[in-house]
Design a protein around this motif. Structure first.
Motif, PDB file in Angstrom:
ATOM      1  N   ASP A   6      21.325  -8.733 -44.406  1.00  0.00           N
ATOM      2  CA  ASP A   6      21.604  -9.841 -45.301  1.00  0.00           C
ATOM      3  C   ASP A   6      22.059  -9.226 -46.627  1.00  0.00           C
ATOM      4  OD1 ASP A   6      21.542 -11.931 -47.123  1.00  0.00           O
ATOM      5  OD2 ASP A   6      19.742 -12.833 -46.262  1.00  0.00           O
ATOM      6  N   LYS A   7      23.358  -9.120 -46.800  1.00  0.00           N
ATOM      7  CA  LYS A   7      23.917  -8.449 -47.968  1.00  0.00           C
ATOM      8  C   LYS A   7      23.517  -9.135 -49.269  1.00  0.00           C
ATOM      9  CE  LYS A   7      27.805  -6.646 -45.387  1.00  0.00           C
ATOM     10  NZ  LYS A   7      29.243  -6.672 -45.155  1.00  0.00           N
ATOM     11  N   SER A   8      23.495 -10.458 -49.258  1.00  0.00           N
ATOM     12  CA  SER A   8      23.131 -11.176 -50.484  1.00  0.00           C
ATOM     13  C   SER A   8      21.670 -10.902 -50.849  1.00  0.00           C
ATOM     14  CB  SER A   8      23.390 -12.675 -50.338  1.00  0.00           C
ATOM     15  OG  SER A   8      22.610 -13.223 -49.299  1.00  0.00           O
ATOM     16  N   HIS A   9      20.816 -10.801 -49.840  1.00  0.00           N
ATOM     17  CA  HIS A   9      19.401 -10.489 -50.093  1.00  0.00           C
ATOM     18  C   HIS A   9      19.273  -9.089 -50.691  1.00  0.00           C
ATOM     19  CE1 HIS A   9      15.045 -10.689 -49.357  1.00  0.00           C
ATOM     20  NE2 HIS A   9      15.157  -9.406 -49.045  1.00  0.00           N
ATOM     21  N   LEU A  10      19.980  -8.129 -50.099  1.00  0.00           N
ATOM     22  CA  LEU A  10      19.933  -6.751 -50.579  1.00  0.00           C
ATOM     23  C   LEU A  10      20.459  -6.647 -52.007  1.00  0.00           C
ATOM     24  CD1 LEU A  10      19.376  -3.753 -50.009  1.00  0.00           C
ATOM     25  CD2 LEU A  10      21.676  -3.622 -49.030  1.00  0.00           C
ATOM     26  N   LEU A  11      21.577  -7.291 -52.280  1.00  0.00           N
ATOM     27  CA  LEU A  11      22.155  -7.231 -53.627  1.00  0.00           C
ATOM     28  C   LEU A  11      21.285  -7.955 -54.647  1.00  0.00           C
ATOM     29  CD1 LEU A  11      25.918  -7.631 -52.713  1.00  0.00           C
ATOM     30  CD2 LEU A  11      24.747  -5.548 -53.500  1.00  0.00           C
ATOM     31  N   ALA A  12      20.628  -9.025 -54.227  1.00  0.00           N
ATOM     32  CA  ALA A  12      19.700  -9.716 -55.131  1.00  0.00           C
ATOM     33  C   ALA A  12      18.512  -8.821 -55.447  1.00  0.00           C
ATOM     34  CB  ALA A  12      19.237 -11.031 -54.507  1.00  0.00           C
ATOM     35  N   LEU A  13      18.054  -8.079 -54.462  1.00  0.00           N
ATOM     36  CA  LEU A  13      16.964  -7.128 -54.670  1.00  0.00           C
ATOM     37  C   LEU A  13      17.380  -6.070 -55.683  1.00  0.00           C
ATOM     38  CD1 LEU A  13      14.174  -5.962 -53.738  1.00  0.00           C
ATOM     39  CD2 LEU A  13      15.459  -4.667 -52.031  1.00  0.00           C
ATOM     40  N   MET A  23      17.429   4.789 -54.299  1.00  0.00           N
ATOM     41  CA  MET A  23      16.313   5.738 -54.243  1.00  0.00           C
ATOM     42  C   MET A  23      15.169   5.177 -53.409  1.00  0.00           C
ATOM     43  SD  MET A  23      16.442   7.460 -58.101  1.00  0.00           S
ATOM     44  CE  MET A  23      14.822   6.926 -58.418  1.00  0.00           C
ATOM     45  N   ILE A  24      14.873   3.897 -53.575  1.00  0.00           N
ATOM     46  CA  ILE A  24      13.817   3.251 -52.795  1.00  0.00           C
ATOM     47  C   ILE A  24      14.214   3.197 -51.331  1.00  0.00           C
ATOM     48  CG2 ILE A  24      12.558   1.085 -52.434  1.00  0.00           C
ATOM     49  CD1 ILE A  24      12.902   0.629 -55.506  1.00  0.00           C
ATOM     50  N   LEU A  25      15.492   2.944 -51.068  1.00  0.00           N
ATOM     51  CA  LEU A  25      16.002   2.909 -49.702  1.00  0.00           C
ATOM     52  C   LEU A  25      15.833   4.272 -49.032  1.00  0.00           C
ATOM     53  CD1 LEU A  25      17.549   1.311 -47.490  1.00  0.00           C
ATOM     54  CD2 LEU A  25      19.655   2.159 -48.542  1.00  0.00           C
ATOM     55  N   GLU A  26      16.098   5.340 -49.759  1.00  0.00           N
ATOM     56  CA  GLU A  26      15.930   6.691 -49.208  1.00  0.00           C
ATOM     57  C   GLU A  26      14.460   6.953 -48.870  1.00  0.00           C
ATOM     58  OE1 GLU A  26      17.066   9.980 -47.454  1.00  0.00           O
ATOM     59  OE2 GLU A  26      18.441   8.513 -48.287  1.00  0.00           O
ATOM     60  N   GLU A  27      13.577   6.528 -49.739  1.00  0.00           N
ATOM     61  CA  GLU A  27      12.137   6.668 -49.480  1.00  0.00           C
ATOM     62  C   GLU A  27      11.724   5.837 -48.261  1.00  0.00           C
ATOM     63  OE1 GLU A  27       8.025   5.632 -51.802  1.00  0.00           O
ATOM     64  OE2 GLU A  27       9.674   6.475 -52.982  1.00  0.00           O
ATOM     65  N   PHE A  28      12.267   4.625 -48.163  1.00  0.00           N
ATOM     66  CA  PHE A  28      12.009   3.777 -46.998  1.00  0.00           C
ATOM     67  C   PHE A  28      12.449   4.483 -45.725  1.00  0.00           C
ATOM     68  CE2 PHE A  28      14.349   0.992 -44.038  1.00  0.00           C
ATOM     69  CZ  PHE A  28      13.284   0.330 -43.449  1.00  0.00           C
ATOM     70  N   TYR A  29      13.628   5.076 -45.750  1.00  0.00           N
ATOM     71  CA  TYR A  29      14.147   5.770 -44.574  1.00  0.00           C
ATOM     72  C   TYR A  29      13.213   6.916 -44.174  1.00  0.00           C
ATOM     73  CZ  TYR A  29      16.965   8.639 -41.523  1.00  0.00           C
ATOM     74  OH  TYR A  29      17.400   9.388 -40.462  1.00  0.00           O
ATOM     75  N   SER A  62      11.611  -3.480 -43.552  1.00  0.00           N
ATOM     76  CA  SER A  62      13.010  -3.747 -43.208  1.00  0.00           C
ATOM     77  C   SER A  62      13.414  -5.150 -43.644  1.00  0.00           C
ATOM     78  CB  SER A  62      13.264  -3.540 -41.717  1.00  0.00           C
ATOM     79  OG  SER A  62      12.484  -4.398 -40.925  1.00  0.00           O
ATOM     80  N   GLY A  63      12.488  -6.085 -43.558  1.00  0.00           N
ATOM     81  CA  GLY A  63      12.760  -7.439 -44.028  1.00  0.00           C
ATOM     82  C   GLY A  63      13.008  -7.481 -45.528  1.00  0.00           C
ATOM     83  N   MET A  64      12.283  -6.636 -46.263  1.00  0.00           N
ATOM     84  CA  MET A  64      12.449  -6.582 -47.714  1.00  0.00           C
ATOM     85  C   MET A  64      13.876  -6.185 -48.085  1.00  0.00           C
ATOM     86  SD  MET A  64      10.552  -4.137 -50.498  1.00  0.00           S
ATOM     87  CE  MET A  64      11.503  -2.704 -50.014  1.00  0.00           C
ATOM     88  N   PHE A  65      14.473  -5.299 -47.279  1.00  0.00           N
ATOM     89  CA  PHE A  65      15.839  -4.850 -47.538  1.00  0.00           C
ATOM     90  C   PHE A  65      16.884  -5.746 -46.885  1.00  0.00           C
ATOM     91  CE2 PHE A  65      13.660  -0.789 -48.378  1.00  0.00           C
ATOM     92  CZ  PHE A  65      14.227  -0.476 -49.604  1.00  0.00           C
ATOM     93  N   GLY A  66      16.459  -6.797 -46.211  1.00  0.00           N
ATOM     94  CA  GLY A  66      17.405  -7.705 -45.567  1.00  0.00           C
ATOM     95  C   GLY A  66      17.992  -7.146 -44.284  1.00  0.00           C
ATOM     96  N   MET A  67      17.332  -6.163 -43.696  1.00  0.00           N
ATOM     97  CA  MET A  67      17.807  -5.539 -42.457  1.00  0.00           C
ATOM     98  C   MET A  67      17.375  -6.384 -41.263  1.00  0.00           C
ATOM     99  SD  MET A  67      16.925  -1.598 -43.345  1.00  0.00           S
ATOM    100  CE  MET A  67      17.712  -0.766 -44.700  1.00  0.00           C
ATOM    101  N   SER A  68      18.115  -7.439 -41.012  1.00  0.00           N
ATOM    102  CA  SER A  68      17.689  -8.441 -40.031  1.00  0.00           C
ATOM    103  C   SER A  68      17.628  -7.915 -38.605  1.00  0.00           C
ATOM    104  CB  SER A  68      18.569  -9.685 -40.119  1.00  0.00           C
ATOM    105  OG  SER A  68      19.928  -9.342 -40.055  1.00  0.00           O
ATOM    106  N   THR A  69      18.559  -7.075 -38.193  1.00  0.00           N
ATOM    107  CA  THR A  69      18.541  -6.559 -36.825  1.00  0.00           C
ATOM    108  C   THR A  69      17.333  -5.646 -36.615  1.00  0.00           C
ATOM    109  OG1 THR A  69      20.958  -6.623 -36.839  1.00  0.00           O
ATOM    110  CG2 THR A  69      19.911  -5.466 -35.018  1.00  0.00           C
ATOM    111  N   LEU A  70      17.066  -4.769 -37.566  1.00  0.00           N
ATOM    112  CA  LEU A  70      15.903  -3.885 -37.486  1.00  0.00           C
ATOM    113  C   LEU A  70      14.613  -4.694 -37.521  1.00  0.00           C
ATOM    114  CD1 LEU A  70      14.742  -1.028 -37.353  1.00  0.00           C
ATOM    115  CD2 LEU A  70      14.951  -0.925 -39.857  1.00  0.00           C
ATOM    116  N   HIS A  71      14.561  -5.685 -38.392  1.00  0.00           N
ATOM    117  CA  HIS A  71      13.401  -6.566 -38.501  1.00  0.00           C
ATOM    118  C   HIS A  71      13.126  -7.258 -37.174  1.00  0.00           C
ATOM    119  CE1 HIS A  71      11.370 -10.378 -39.495  1.00  0.00           C
ATOM    120  NE2 HIS A  71      10.730  -9.640 -40.393  1.00  0.00           N
ATOM    121  N   ASP A  72      14.172  -7.793 -36.569  1.00  0.00           N
ATOM    122  CA  ASP A  72      14.016  -8.505 -35.292  1.00  0.00           C
ATOM    123  C   ASP A  72      13.564  -7.570 -34.170  1.00  0.00           C
ATOM    124  OD1 ASP A  72      14.774 -10.819 -36.585  1.00  0.00           O
ATOM    125  OD2 ASP A  72      16.815 -10.815 -35.769  1.00  0.00           O
TER     126      ASP A  72
END
Length: 108
Positions: A6-13, A23-29, A62-72
């Motif tokens: 969800d690009k809009s969710h990610l950009l809003a974040l 940087m947070i995304l790298e830590e998440f990974y 993954s939901g926090m980053f809007g990664m819907s496929t990974l979340h599902d």
């Protein structure tokens, strides 16, 4: 498997600080790779509760980053009674593709 975020969710974040979110995304990974490794080590039926907790954690992040496929995918695996190697390999691939797409969105 296609990757959706969800690009809009990610950009809003990110707001106006894409660098901080990168940087947070790298830590998440990095943390997610550790989680998947733990899942591989504990994928038998005896450790299913630990596996569910780890998948729940990955699902939330993954939901926090809007990664819907990974979340599902995490949501689907969270209710499994046993995790197969192929499922965990798909999870790792999905993580990598989702993070790559999120980086591309944040970098514009």
């Amino acid at each position: 498997m296609d990757v959706e975020i969800d690009k809009s969710h990610l950009l809003a974040l990110a707001g106006d600080d894409n660098e901080a979110v990168l940087m947070i995304l790298e830590e998440f990974y990095e943390n997610s790779v550790v989680i998947i490794t733990e899942l591989k080590q504990n994928s038998d039926a005896e450790n299913i509760e630990l596996s569910r907790q780890l998948l729940h954690q990955l699902k939330g992040s993954s939901g926090m980053f809007g990664m819907s496929t990974l979340h599902d995918l995490c949501k689907k695996l969270e209710v499994s009674t046993e995790l197969l190697e192929a499922q965990l390999s798909s999870l790792r691939i999905q993580l990598e593709k989702s993070c790559q797409l999120a980086r591309a969105v944040l970098l514009g």
